[in-house]
Design a protein around this motif. Structure first.
Motif, PDB file in Angstrom:
ATOM      1  N   GLU A   1       6.253   1.533  11.142  1.00 19.96           N
ATOM      2  CA  GLU A   1       6.564   1.557   9.719  1.00 19.96           C
ATOM      3  C   GLU A   1       7.903   0.879   9.442  1.00 19.96           C
ATOM      4  O   GLU A   1       8.081   0.250   8.407  1.00 19.96           O
TER       5      GLU A   1
ATOM      6  N   THR B   1      15.084   1.537  -0.326  1.00 19.18           N
ATOM      7  CA  THR B   1      14.982   0.455  -1.306  1.00 19.18           C
ATOM      8  C   THR B   1      16.149  -0.506  -1.075  1.00 19.18           C
ATOM      9  O   THR B   1      17.165  -0.113  -0.495  1.00 19.18           O
ATOM     10  N   PRO B   2      15.988  -1.758  -1.506  1.00 15.71           N
ATOM     11  CA  PRO B   2      17.040  -2.743  -1.283  1.00 15.71           C
ATOM     12  C   PRO B   2      18.401  -2.255  -1.755  1.00 15.71           C
ATOM     13  O   PRO B   2      18.512  -1.642  -2.818  1.00 15.71           O
TER      14      PRO B   2
ATOM     15  N   LEU C   1      11.087   7.922  11.030  1.00 11.34           N
ATOM     16  CA  LEU C   1       9.906   7.090  10.825  1.00 11.34           C
ATOM     17  C   LEU C   1       9.621   6.318  12.105  1.00 11.34           C
ATOM     18  O   LEU C   1      10.474   6.206  12.976  1.00 11.34           O
TER      19      LEU C   1
ATOM     20  N   GLY D   1       0.795  -1.219   0.000  1.00  9.98           N
ATOM     21  CA  GLY D   1       0.000   0.000   0.000  1.00  9.98           C
ATOM     22  C   GLY D   1       0.827   1.267   0.000  1.00  9.98           C
ATOM     23  O   GLY D   1       1.996   1.284  -0.363  1.00  9.98           O
ATOM     24  N   ARG D   2       0.173   2.356   0.470  1.00  6.98           N
ATOM     25  CA  ARG D   2       0.737   3.693   0.327  1.00  6.98           C
ATOM     26  C   ARG D   2       1.966   3.896   1.197  1.00  6.98           C
ATOM     27  O   ARG D   2       2.880   4.624   0.820  1.00  6.98           O
ATOM     28  N   ILE D   3       1.970   3.274   2.373  1.00  3.96           N
ATOM     29  CA  ILE D   3       3.113   3.479   3.264  1.00  3.96           C
ATOM     30  C   ILE D   3       4.376   2.898   2.632  1.00  3.96           C
ATOM     31  O   ILE D   3       5.441   3.518   2.633  1.00  3.96           O
ATOM     32  N   ARG D   4       4.226   1.721   2.022  1.00  2.41           N
ATOM     33  CA  ARG D   4       5.368   1.087   1.382  1.00  2.41           C
ATOM     34  C   ARG D   4       5.862   1.945   0.211  1.00  2.41           C
ATOM     35  O   ARG D   4       7.047   2.174   0.026  1.00  2.41           O
ATOM     36  N   ARG D   5       4.893   2.466  -0.532  1.00  2.00           N
ATOM     37  CA  ARG D   5       5.191   3.354  -1.660  1.00  2.00           C
ATOM     38  C   ARG D   5       6.013   4.550  -1.165  1.00  2.00           C
ATOM     39  O   ARG D   5       6.973   4.977  -1.781  1.00  2.00           O
ATOM     40  N   ARG D   6       5.571   5.098  -0.032  1.00  2.97           N
ATOM     41  CA  ARG D   6       6.260   6.255   0.529  1.00  2.97           C
ATOM     42  C   ARG D   6       7.689   5.898   0.942  1.00  2.97           C
ATOM     43  O   ARG D   6       8.619   6.649   0.709  1.00  2.97           O
ATOM     44  N   LEU D   7       7.831   4.719   1.553  1.00 10.48           N
ATOM     45  CA  LEU D   7       9.170   4.282   1.959  1.00 10.48           C
ATOM     46  C   LEU D   7      10.081   4.210   0.730  1.00 10.48           C
ATOM     47  O   LEU D   7      11.230   4.649   0.766  1.00 10.48           O
ATOM     48  N   PHE D   8       9.558   3.671  -0.371  1.00 17.73           N
ATOM     49  CA  PHE D   8      10.336   3.611  -1.611  1.00 17.73           C
ATOM     50  C   PHE D   8      10.717   5.015  -2.069  1.00 17.73           C
ATOM     51  O   PHE D   8      11.866   5.297  -2.397  1.00 17.73           O
ATOM     52  N   ASP D   9       9.709   5.909  -2.100  1.00 20.91           N
ATOM     53  CA  ASP D   9       9.953   7.270  -2.593  1.00 20.91           C
ATOM     54  C   ASP D   9      11.021   7.975  -1.772  1.00 20.91           C
ATOM     55  O   ASP D   9      11.763   8.812  -2.284  1.00 20.91           O
ATOM     56  N   MET D  10      11.072   7.681  -0.470  1.00 27.79           N
ATOM     57  CA  MET D  10      12.048   8.347   0.383  1.00 27.79           C
ATOM     58  C   MET D  10      13.415   7.677   0.308  1.00 27.79           C
ATOM     59  O   MET D  10      14.325   8.055   1.038  1.00 27.79           O
ATOM     60  N   GLY D  11      13.553   6.655  -0.525  1.00 28.38           N
ATOM     61  CA  GLY D  11      14.873   6.070  -0.738  1.00 28.38           C
ATOM     62  C   GLY D  11      15.121   4.779   0.019  1.00 28.38           C
ATOM     63  O   GLY D  11      16.232   4.255  -0.010  1.00 28.38           O
TER      64      GLY D  11
END
Lengths: 787, 80
Positions: free
Chosen positions: B67, B35-36, B63, B23-33
């Motif tokens: 999260e 990522t693996p 965070l 969902g959106r929280i995961r999307r946000r985590l990606f957007d903030m950098g």
């Protein structure tokens, strides 16, 4: 005229660049339809003028917050001639992530690489030519703060704007490029512009894109079945985000050439400040101290409590039989201080004034002399003299006199925000806010509410969760704004004079605490009843500390000043004139005694409504003034005290003319004299309030309840309009009702408990009963849902 | 050693292995950098123990533990 849009991460210097580009031509523009706060201005230094649009700061073009949707829609739908992407060179990796998304749109782009001076100072360098070649977008090194290279940036942007640029993606070498091509062709087939951008967003399973192009999702779904990444499986959202960052970081080494030592030093500098300010034990106390200091510097008449300390020491000495020197701190310094022309302005008997109070007094002295001058020019006894002196000047100056203190508050909050401390405050307080069902981010709009509700409500756009936004907007007015302060100072001052209660600042402080408590209780209630849901997430950047820029601060202040003066000369001026007419004319449109005026009859009509609040029918024949003042406060809260001034003059004239007719109404002759001799509202409006108290025979609890009612009820016209724009459509009227009910309940509780202390038990019992009822109802409902 | 980001000790560094949840929280985590492959350093915890402050990609991010428990970290040994 060409239009350039500024896009970039929050805190990358975008607004600074905007201000340098547009100078003072900036204004806040409103676009119809959406709730928008894009700033627009004109760049005039080039060969042709260019319109500059400052979009909200964003991290991504995904629809996570309303701001991201605004920026995305602006670039896609309004089609600016060029997008200037501001990139913070000190934070290249995350900033370029947005760039990789922007470049997928078919629009000319120029990258403005900001804060290169800081990078150089840290002894790092970025190979700009390599970066430019790799990304395929022109890059200009700038310093927004020092206005370096800004004209070069605009020159390149203007020449870029003449070209046609097609979107390119960094994903062209990723495993997904076949799918991207297919979906892009599908978009082109149905004539959608920016096909590449839409294609990638659709593959990312973007909420907006999926709902707009349902028919194309089947292509993606079909491909998904054949795809399997080692880490993410067929989760394309993750694959795309990962590919973007991988692209940036794998190429990063070429661009940046830093010495590790410098990086470490930079970290320790911000870290050292953080060690203290977000310390496990000191963090919260320091925050409270800073808040206290701000209010002290703005409102105190005893700077640094010097006088109080002096008295305290004196008392100890006295107690020890050492010294009998009494009196205030100045008289003991000898004759040089006494009777100086600066007494009153810079200090009073109670101590040295704070800068806020000094400015306040200074402005007051100027406005007094203006009114005196005007008053002496006009002929005595003419009707227009009353209108000009009492109505227009009196009301206007009463409002303007609060300007310095509002500006001071605003200045301090701007400093905290620009320095990066506000973000830390959210970090410190998040744990507490989560208890109430909010995130630490909700703190920022709330604390801004102490300055003005309007920017505070607009600021809620940084909140991602709808329920959180609605709850925050509803309680923002409870954080008593600058314009409500006059009500506080005037009435608490009057209570001090009238009831010999010596602690005016204690009343003020208590009212601020009351507002905050009400806000907390209201949020808990809302989140427990009508707005249940998950606690919103809290994922936020903590910017590194830096010294606030003087220029940016002054621009903030100037904006605020302009806004306030505009308001004073439009809404407030108009309403003071209307009130003056309503006070002096009857229903037959002839001038009459105030007690027969239109205003009086309207006031008397609604007066009974306020009886449970302590300022209704239990008062004397003049009791309606409180009802009227509260209603005029709906236009602008500054009106409450301005109305007091207009009405006090009328009441005194009336009582003076027929002393026999108003038995039981004893206004102190000295106060009568003071008000009649003055041509405008007194400093703080205290005297007028005292006259009002004496004329209406209102008691202490009723007065406190009156302050509380004005603080908690429907805010001023401007704030209501902002709330309407910011709230979802179906939440506006419920919000208005919420404000009315809250203010009514809280004020009547204050009045009841203040008058009959034992009622507190009954009220406590009701509160406990209601909270248990809600708790068990929710538990019951959750159990039912679980089944 | 694999750990959740929320279980990291102050001063520990690690590489992001995976981001779970949806969902959106995961999307946000990606957007903030988040990522693996990205390196994460747990800088500190807020006075009341939560949220966390981490350094990644050259900047500071805060965070909550709720999260952060979706982020799986490969902790670097001998790097406390």
């Amino acid at each position: 005229m060409k239009r350039f849009a500024l896009a970039g991460n929050p805190n990358c210097g975008k607004t600074t660049l905007f201000n340098s580009l547009t100078g003072s031509t900036a204004h806040v523009g409103n676009w119809p339809g959406v709730t928008v706060d894009k700033k627009e201005g004109v760049y005039k230094k080039g060969e042709e003028p260019v319109e500059i649009i400052d979009l909200p700061g964003i991290y991504s073009l995904s629809p996570y917050t309303p701001e991201e949707v605004i920026s995305r829609n602006y670039i896609l739908d309004e089609k600016p001639d060029c997008v200037i992407n501001i990139v913070d060179a000190t934070n290249l990796e995350r900033n370029l992530y947005l760039t990789t998304q922007l470049m997928e749109i078919d629009v000319p782009i120029v990258i403005a690489l900001n804060m290169m001076d800081v990078v150089r100072k840290n002894k790092t360098s970025i190979n700009i030519h390599e970066l430019e070649k790799k990304i395929g977008i022109p890059i200009v090194e700038i310093s927004a703060l020092k206005e370096e290279n800004i004209d070069t940036l605009m020159k390149i942007a203007i020449s870029e704007a003449k070209k046609i640029r097609k979107g390119v993606t960094v994903l062209k070498n990723s495993a997904l490029h076949h799918l991207i091509d297919d979906v892009k062709i599908a978009f082109q087939a149905i004539n959608v512009e920016n096909s590449l951008f839409h294609a990638i967003k659709l593959i990312e399973n973007d909420e907006i894109e999926v709902s707009n192009h349902k028919q194309l999702t089947s292509t993606v779904e079909a491909y998904k079945k054949t795809f399997n990444d080692e880490v993410f499986g067929n989760d394309f959202e993750a694959v795309v985000a990962d590919a973007r960052y991988k692209y940036i970081s794998s190429n990063f080494a070429i661009y940046i050439n830093k010495e590790n030592k410098a990086e470490k030093e930079k970290l320790t500098k911000s870290d050292r400040i953080d060690k203290v300010l977000t310390n496990k034990w000191l963090g919260i106390p320091i925050f409270l101290l800073i808040l206290l200091a701000i209010f002290h510097l703005t409102f105190s008449e005893d700077l640094f409590c010097l006088n109080a300390i002096y008295h305290f020491i004196n008392n100890i000495l006295k107690w020890c039989h050492l010294n009998y020197n009494s009196g205030d701190i100045f008289s003991s310094f000898g004759p040089s201080f006494a009777n100086s022309p600066f007494e009153g302005l810079l200090w009073t008997e109670s101590g040295i004034n704070s800068p806020g109070v000094i400015l306040f007094n200074f402005l007051d002295a100027i406005t007094s002399s203006i009114s005196d001058g005007v008053s002496s020019l006009l002929e005595e006894g003419k009707w227009y003299k009353g209108l000009i002196v009492d109505g227009v000047l009196g009301g206007l100056f009463a409002v303007l006199s609060f300007l310095p203190q509002i500006l001071f508050l605003f200045l301090f909050f701007s400093i905290l925000e620009d320095s990066g401390y506000m973000a830390r405050v959210a970090f410190i307080l998040d744990r507490i806010f989560r208890r109430f069902g909010l995130s630490g981010r909700a703190f920022m709009p709330m604390i801004m509410g102490f300055g003005c509700s309007v920017p505070a409500m607009i600021n809620t756009r940084t909140l991602a969760d709808d329920n959180e936004r609605v709850a925050t907007i509803r309680v923002i007015p409870f954080f008593s704004c600058g314009a409500k302060l006059p009500i506080l100072t005037a009435i608490s001052g009057a209570i001090v004079m009238q009831f010999n209660f010596p602690y005016a600042d204690l009343i003020t402080f208590f009212m601020y605490v009351l507002g905050m408590t009400t806000a907390v209780v209201a949020v808990i209630l809302m989140r427990g009843t009508t707005m249940r849901g998950e606690v919103p997430p809290f994922i936020m950047e903590l910017p590194s500390y830096h010294v606030p820029q003087f220029k940016a601060l002054m621009i903030h202040l100037w904006d605020k000043l302009k806004h306030f003066i505009k308001k004073a000369f439009t809404i407030i001026l108009a309403s003071t004139i209307v009130i003056w007419f309503l006070t002096n004319f009857g229903w037959d449109w002839k001038m009459c005694e105030m007690n027969d005026s239109i205003l009086a009859s309207l006031g008397k009509f609604i007066q009974p409504l306020f009886t449970p609040l302590g300022f209704g029918s239990q008062l004397t024949v003049f009791g309606w003034v409180f009802a009227v003042a509260a209603v005029t406060g709906l236009i602008a809260k500054e009106n409450v005290i301005a109305t007091f001034f207009t009405l006090a003059v009328c009441i005194i004239n009336l009582v003076e003319k027929n002393p026999g007719a108003y038995t039981g109404i004893g206004i102190d002759p000295e106060i009568v004299k003071e008000i009649l001799e003055a041509t405008e509202a007194s400093e703080n409006g205290v005297i007028e309030s005292v006259a009002m108290i004496q004329a209406t025979q209102i008691q202490g609890p009723g007065l406190i309840s009156f302050i509380a009612f004005n603080m908690l009820t429907i805010p001023c016209f401007a704030a209501v309009a902002t709330a309407k724009a910011e709230l979802p459509k179906n939440k506006f009227w419920s919000t208005i009702i919420f404000w009315i009910i809250t203010s009514y309940l809280v004020s009547s509780c204050i009045y009841l408990i203040g008058t009959w202390w034992w009622t507190s038990f009954i009220i406590l019992a009701i509160v406990l009963g209601v909270s248990f009822a809600i708790y068990y109802f929710n538990k019951y409902r959750d159990q039912k849902l679980a089944r | 050693m694999l750990k959740k980001l929320s279980e990291l000790d102050i001063g520990e560094t690690g590489l992001i292995k995976n981001v779970e949840g949806e969902g959106r929280i995961r999307r946000r985590l990606f957007d903030m950098g988040i990522t693996p492959g990205a390196e994460v350093y747990l800088r500190k915890k807020a006075p009341l123990g939560d949220p966390l402050e981490i350094t990644l990609r050259g900047y500071e991010l805060t965070l909550r533990k709720v999260e952060a428990c979706n982020v799986i970290i490969l902790v670097k040994e001998n790097n406390k």
